[in-house]
Design a protein around this motif. Sequence first.
Motif, PDB file in Angstrom:
ATOM      1  N   ALA A 190       1.836 -10.157   3.776  1.00 42.22           N
ATOM      2  CA  ALA A 190       2.985 -10.760   3.100  1.00 42.22           C
ATOM      3  C   ALA A 190       2.992 -10.428   1.613  1.00 42.22           C
ATOM      4  O   ALA A 190       4.058 -10.170   1.022  1.00 42.22           O
ATOM      5  N   PHE A 191       1.810 -10.414   0.988  1.00 45.68           N
ATOM      6  CA  PHE A 191       1.723 -10.074  -0.431  1.00 45.68           C
ATOM      7  C   PHE A 191       2.146  -8.627  -0.673  1.00 45.68           C
ATOM      8  O   PHE A 191       2.891  -8.336  -1.611  1.00 45.68           O
ATOM      9  N   ILE A 192       1.678  -7.722   0.190  1.00 44.40           N
ATOM     10  CA  ILE A 192       2.065  -6.315   0.054  1.00 44.40           C
ATOM     11  C   ILE A 192       3.555  -6.147   0.298  1.00 44.40           C
ATOM     12  O   ILE A 192       4.248  -5.406  -0.422  1.00 44.40           O
ATOM     13  N   GLY A 193       4.066  -6.848   1.327  1.00 42.14           N
ATOM     14  CA  GLY A 193       5.493  -6.745   1.607  1.00 42.14           C
ATOM     15  C   GLY A 193       6.360  -7.243   0.474  1.00 42.14           C
ATOM     16  O   GLY A 193       7.468  -6.744   0.255  1.00 42.14           O
ATOM     17  N   ALA A 194       5.865  -8.244  -0.288  1.00 45.53           N
ATOM     18  CA  ALA A 194       6.645  -8.778  -1.402  1.00 45.53           C
ATOM     19  C   ALA A 194       6.495  -7.952  -2.678  1.00 45.53           C
ATOM     20  O   ALA A 194       7.455  -7.824  -3.450  1.00 45.53           O
ATOM     21  N   CYS A 195       5.310  -7.384  -2.902  1.00 50.59           N
ATOM     22  CA  CYS A 195       5.035  -6.695  -4.170  1.00 50.59           C
ATOM     23  C   CYS A 195       5.288  -5.194  -4.109  1.00 50.59           C
ATOM     24  O   CYS A 195       5.586  -4.585  -5.149  1.00 50.59           O
ATOM     25  N   PRO A 197       7.717  -3.187  -2.939  1.00 48.37           N
ATOM     26  CA  PRO A 197       8.991  -2.630  -3.433  1.00 48.37           C
ATOM     27  C   PRO A 197       9.076  -2.599  -4.949  1.00 48.37           C
ATOM     28  O   PRO A 197       9.600  -1.635  -5.527  1.00 48.37           O
ATOM     29  N   TRP A 198       8.558  -3.645  -5.624  1.00 51.45           N
ATOM     30  CA  TRP A 198       8.592  -3.652  -7.083  1.00 51.45           C
ATOM     31  C   TRP A 198       7.644  -2.599  -7.671  1.00 51.45           C
ATOM     32  O   TRP A 198       7.977  -1.929  -8.651  1.00 51.45           O
ATOM     33  N   ILE A 199       6.465  -2.466  -7.065  1.00 52.23           N
ATOM     34  CA  ILE A 199       5.517  -1.451  -7.535  1.00 52.23           C
ATOM     35  C   ILE A 199       6.094  -0.052  -7.344  1.00 52.23           C
ATOM     36  O   ILE A 199       6.019   0.811  -8.233  1.00 52.23           O
ATOM     37  N   HIS A 200       6.684   0.174  -6.189  1.00 51.63           N
ATOM     38  CA  HIS A 200       7.260   1.491  -5.902  1.00 51.63           C
ATOM     39  C   HIS A 200       8.431   1.784  -6.847  1.00 51.63           C
ATOM     40  O   HIS A 200       8.550   2.910  -7.369  1.00 51.63           O
ATOM     41  N   ALA A 201       9.277   0.775  -7.063  1.00 51.73           N
ATOM     42  CA  ALA A 201      10.418   0.987  -7.963  1.00 51.73           C
ATOM     43  C   ALA A 201       9.948   1.243  -9.395  1.00 51.73           C
ATOM     44  O   ALA A 201      10.506   2.107 -10.094  1.00 51.73           O
ATOM     45  N   SER A 202       8.925   0.520  -9.838  1.00 55.96           N
ATOM     46  CA  SER A 202       8.399   0.738 -11.189  1.00 55.96           C
ATOM     47  C   SER A 202       7.805   2.129 -11.329  1.00 55.96           C
ATOM     48  O   SER A 202       8.007   2.823 -12.341  1.00 55.96           O
ATOM     49  N   ASN A 203       7.056   2.558 -10.311  1.00 59.97           N
ATOM     50  CA  ASN A 203       6.452   3.885 -10.343  1.00 59.97           C
ATOM     51  C   ASN A 203       7.516   4.973 -10.390  1.00 59.97           C
ATOM     52  O   ASN A 203       7.418   5.931 -11.179  1.00 59.97           O
ATOM     53  N   GLU A 204       8.535   4.842  -9.545  1.00 59.49           N
ATOM     54  CA  GLU A 204       9.596   5.845  -9.534  1.00 59.49           C
ATOM     55  C   GLU A 204      10.378   5.828 -10.844  1.00 59.49           C
ATOM     56  O   GLU A 204      10.791   6.881 -11.346  1.00 59.49           O
ATOM     57  N   GLY A 205      10.592   4.632 -11.400  1.00 58.13           N
ATOM     58  CA  GLY A 205      11.303   4.561 -12.676  1.00 58.13           C
ATOM     59  C   GLY A 205      10.535   5.209 -13.808  1.00 58.13           C
ATOM     60  O   GLY A 205      11.111   5.943 -14.627  1.00 58.13           O
TER      61      GLY A 205
END
Length: 393
Positions: A190-195, A197-205
């Motif tokens: 659940a923690f990975i599922g919640a965090c 997308p934000w980590i991936h979006a930050s990395n791509e940004g």
Amino acid sequence: MLFQVGGQGSRPTFFEMAAAQQLPASLRAALAYSFGVVALRRPIFHKILDYEDEFFALLMLVLETHSLRTTEASFSESLYGLRRRPVNITTRKDNAKMDSKQLQLPWLRRRQRVLSVAFLVALPYLKSKLQALYNKERAARLQASLWGNDDVTFDDSGTYVGQAEAAHGGTDVVGPELSSITRIKKQVSAFIGACYPWIHASNEGLSFAYQLLYLLDATGFYNLGLHILGVHVCRATGQELMDSSSRISRIRSRERERLRGPPWMKTVQKLLLSCIYTTLDYAQTGLIAAVFFFKMMEWWYQSAEERMSAPTVFPPPPPPPPPKVAEGGIPLPHDRSLCPLCSQRRANPSVLVASGFVFCYPCIFKYVSQYKRCPVTLMPASVEQIRRLFHDL
């Protein structure tokens, strides 16, 4: 700036850096596809596909370590004639003095090599595993929404496991311990599922921001990893290539001098080192050439198989002969545009599906409603078998 591919200066263009960054992902996809094709004939290779992330990380660990040690560049950068150079940047308000405070050192430090391997191998491996866990957690949530059960989980193979199966399905662990392990796994998922997308979006940004700044010549770092390491990627000169060759020779000479043991053992060790050196020297070009050769052969045989398995086109069969007129049936008129019942030109033509003959709609509807048969062939028919024709020849 946009068209300086292989142009002047030691600074690589945006397209060279983009090609070098995308090469490992393309190489992994090609290797996975190649092993998948081979696994169709040799099922033993399915084990490699089951541990695809681990095998590719191990392969890249060997290639990246050897490339950084010998060429001062990553595996993909060395193929494009690029080199990594450390740089110490002193922040000053006066931008005119910035260039004078950039001190380029000839070789990477040991810490920079180790961290480069971590950024090139460990981080992509971790990202791949997090992506797999996130996909599994998302599939579990979707399955839970469909089944209306919040305790839906997936086992290691990705198979759906319900609450009862997760508690009692084929395990020897006692109830409290199993429940605590399951609870921890669910919390982590659940923690990975919640965090994630934000980590991936930050990395791509961040990647997009660095690439845009590099394209506009606003920074000398293509990505955040190079900025953290304090490393610039530059084009290799002819002198640097010669220095790299001599440096490799000195390193290998020192490694041969460090061999200890009886003469026969030294001979075996030298033979093993020679085999390792030869494999590593030709691993880069040989791996890329083998993948391209395999893709070419796969395309060649696939084209041949498509030609052999292509369906044969036959001419359309001739139409079936028309049904014969029954002895007690109404004869057909010589003019095909006339109705057999009223002997007039057909108005609102309609076909009787039971026989295929065309009549006027009022005529055939009245006849079939009364006699329940075709007036020409005397075949049984009903009013539901009358179809309107919108184009009559």
